[in-house]
Design a protein around this motif. Structure first.
Motif, short mmCIF file in Angstrom:
data_model
loop_
_atom_site.label_atom_id
_atom_site.label_comp_id
_atom_site.label_asym_id
_atom_site.label_seq_id
_atom_site.Cartn_x
_atom_site.Cartn_y
_atom_site.Cartn_z
N LEU A 1 32.47 33.22 49.73
CA LEU A 1 32.20 31.81 50.03
C LEU A 1 33.34 31.13 50.79
N LEU A 2 34.42 31.87 51.00
CA LEU A 2 35.56 31.30 51.71
C LEU A 2 35.39 31.41 53.22
N ARG A 3 35.84 30.39 53.92
CA ARG A 3 35.98 30.49 55.37
C ARG A 3 37.13 31.45 55.68
N PRO A 4 37.18 32.05 56.87
CA PRO A 4 38.36 32.83 57.25
C PRO A 4 39.62 31.97 57.10
N GLY A 5 40.60 32.52 56.42
CA GLY A 5 41.82 31.77 56.14
C GLY A 5 41.75 30.95 54.88
N GLY A 6 40.58 30.91 54.24
CA GLY A 6 40.44 30.17 52.98
C GLY A 6 41.12 30.88 51.83
N ARG A 7 41.36 30.15 50.73
CA ARG A 7 42.15 30.69 49.62
C ARG A 7 41.36 30.65 48.31
N LEU A 8 41.48 31.75 47.55
CA LEU A 8 41.01 31.78 46.17
C LEU A 8 42.22 31.64 45.26
N ALA A 9 42.12 30.75 44.29
CA ALA A 9 43.22 30.55 43.34
C ALA A 9 42.65 30.66 41.93
N ALA A 10 43.29 31.49 41.09
CA ALA A 10 42.82 31.72 39.73
C ALA A 10 43.96 31.57 38.74
N SER A 11 43.59 31.29 37.49
CA SER A 11 44.56 31.24 36.41
C SER A 11 44.00 31.96 35.20
N LEU A 12 44.90 32.58 34.42
CA LEU A 12 44.52 33.30 33.21
C LEU A 12 45.64 33.17 32.18
N THR B 1 51.83 31.54 28.12
CA THR B 1 52.08 31.99 29.49
C THR B 1 50.78 32.10 30.26
N VAL B 2 50.72 31.41 31.39
CA VAL B 2 49.55 31.42 32.27
C VAL B 2 49.94 32.09 33.58
N ARG B 3 49.12 33.04 34.00
CA ARG B 3 49.35 33.71 35.28
C ARG B 3 48.47 33.08 36.34
N TYR B 4 49.08 32.74 37.45
CA TYR B 4 48.36 32.17 38.62
C TYR B 4 48.36 33.21 39.74
N ALA B 5 47.24 33.30 40.41
CA ALA B 5 47.14 34.17 41.58
C ALA B 5 46.46 33.43 42.71
N THR B 6 46.93 33.63 43.92
CA THR B 6 46.28 33.10 45.10
C THR B 6 46.13 34.24 46.12
N GLY C 1 45.59 41.17 31.63
CA GLY C 1 46.96 40.74 31.41
C GLY C 1 48.01 41.72 31.88
N GLY C 2 47.58 42.91 32.33
CA GLY C 2 48.54 43.91 32.77
C GLY C 2 49.20 43.55 34.08
N GLN C 3 50.42 44.05 34.25
CA GLN C 3 51.15 43.79 35.48
C GLN C 3 50.37 44.33 36.68
N GLY C 4 50.10 43.50 37.63
CA GLY C 4 49.41 43.92 38.84
C GLY C 4 47.90 43.92 38.74
N GLY D 1 39.60 28.75 37.35
CA GLY D 1 40.57 28.43 36.31
C GLY D 1 40.17 28.97 34.94
N MET D 2 40.97 29.86 34.38
CA MET D 2 40.84 30.32 32.99
C MET D 2 39.43 30.83 32.68
N MET D 3 38.85 31.61 33.60
CA MET D 3 37.47 32.03 33.36
C MET D 3 37.18 33.49 33.65
N LEU D 4 37.99 34.18 34.45
CA LEU D 4 37.64 35.54 34.87
C LEU D 4 37.51 36.50 33.70
N TYR D 5 38.31 36.31 32.63
CA TYR D 5 38.26 37.27 31.52
C TYR D 5 37.04 37.10 30.63
N PHE D 6 36.28 36.03 30.82
CA PHE D 6 35.04 35.87 30.06
C PHE D 6 33.85 36.56 30.73
N LEU D 7 34.03 37.02 31.96
CA LEU D 7 32.91 37.55 32.73
C LEU D 7 32.75 39.05 32.51
#
Length: 269
Positions: free
Chosen positions: A138-149, A260-265, A185-188, A119-125
């Motif tokens: 670290l995900l099991r097969p079928g597991g999900r990563l969810a991020a927000s920016l 505006t917050v972008r969510y990705a899974t 922040g760019g599209q895609g 959550g709200m952290m990838l752009y600081f890295l």
């Protein structure tokens, strides 16, 4: 000191006031992140960059006593604050660990999760692709990563931070900007980042949050998160003067910001 350690120090010093100055933003954003990640009873969840626990607590309630939630943060103050919240809520299925999301696999050897939250952290890295690969690993097969920016400023937000920049220019530089390493922040851009990390079925969606900020709250709000990085360069003896100059420059009716917050899974195959 490298950039990552510097930002960890900024958030460490912000931990006492983070989301506690009467301007709620991170909590509703985090609640939406957990909703989109959809953890269920018994799931194992990693909250990378957990802060004071905005995502950690709703995730823990969602997985219940049969699940497990681990919070990870690089700032000791954030870890301490999140741990206190976990203990206050009696969430025995939850632990908080001091560590770097870019090295999550090394910190948690042998652990596998159904869901990883970022959550709200990838752009600081310094290296978001490395962080996504590590978290996806670290995900099991079928597991999900969810991020927000946070990806787009409204006219009202641009106006506010322009006023902040001008009012505080005699005291410091960059007061109206956040210290992101990457905007993402760019599209895609976020979709590509997930796909490069080995994730499939990537979905992105933008959500607008309305944030009310009173003129008398702006100074404390700026100090409570990443923008304090520039304010800390103001000599302590001049801070009351700087605050007064800022508040004199702001309209007394305050601001209603559309953020505006972008969510990705994405899913690990």
């Amino acid at each position: 000191m490298n950039a990552k350690d510097y930002m960890a120090g900024v958030f460490d010093r912000a931990s006492g006031s983070y989301e506690r100055v009467g301007v709620p933003f991170f909590a509703p954003v985090a609640a939406e992140l957990v909703r989109r990640a959809a953890p269920g009873p018994g799931d194992h969840v990693l909250d990378a960059g957990c802060g004071t626990g905005a995502s950690l607590l709703p995730a823990a309630h969602a997985v219940g006593l049969t699940g497990r939630v681990v919070g990870l943060d690089l700032a000791p103050g954030m870890v301490a604050a999140a741990t206190a919240e976990v203990e206050r809520h009696g969430l025995t299925q939850t632990a908080v660990v001091l560590g770097d999301a870019e090295h999550a696999e090394e910190l948690l050897p042998g652990e596998r999760f159904d869901i990883v939250l970022a959550g709200m952290m990838l752009y600081f890295l310094p290296d978001p692709p490395a962080a996504v690969r590590s978290m996806a690993g670290l995900l099991r097969p079928g597991g999900r990563l969810a991020a927000s920016l946070l990806v787009r400023s409204s006219a009202a937000e641009a106006e506010l931070f322009a006023l902040v920049e001008r009012a505080l220019a005699p005291y410091t530089s960059g007061a109206g900007s956040a210290p992101f390493h990457h905007t993402l922040g760019g599209q895609g851009e976020l979709t590509a980042l997930f796909e490069q990390g080995g994730l499939t079925d990537v979905e992105c969606a933008d959500v607008v949050f309305e944030v009310a900020v009173g003129a008398g709250q702006v100074w404390d709000w700026l100090w409570s998160a990443a923008r304090r990085a520039s304010l800390e360069s103001i000599p302590e003896a001049l801070r009351p003067e700087a605050r007064a100059a800022l508040e004199a420059a702001l309209p007394q009716e305050g601001f209603l910001l559309a953020r505006t917050v972008r969510y990705a899974t994405g899913t690990r195959a």
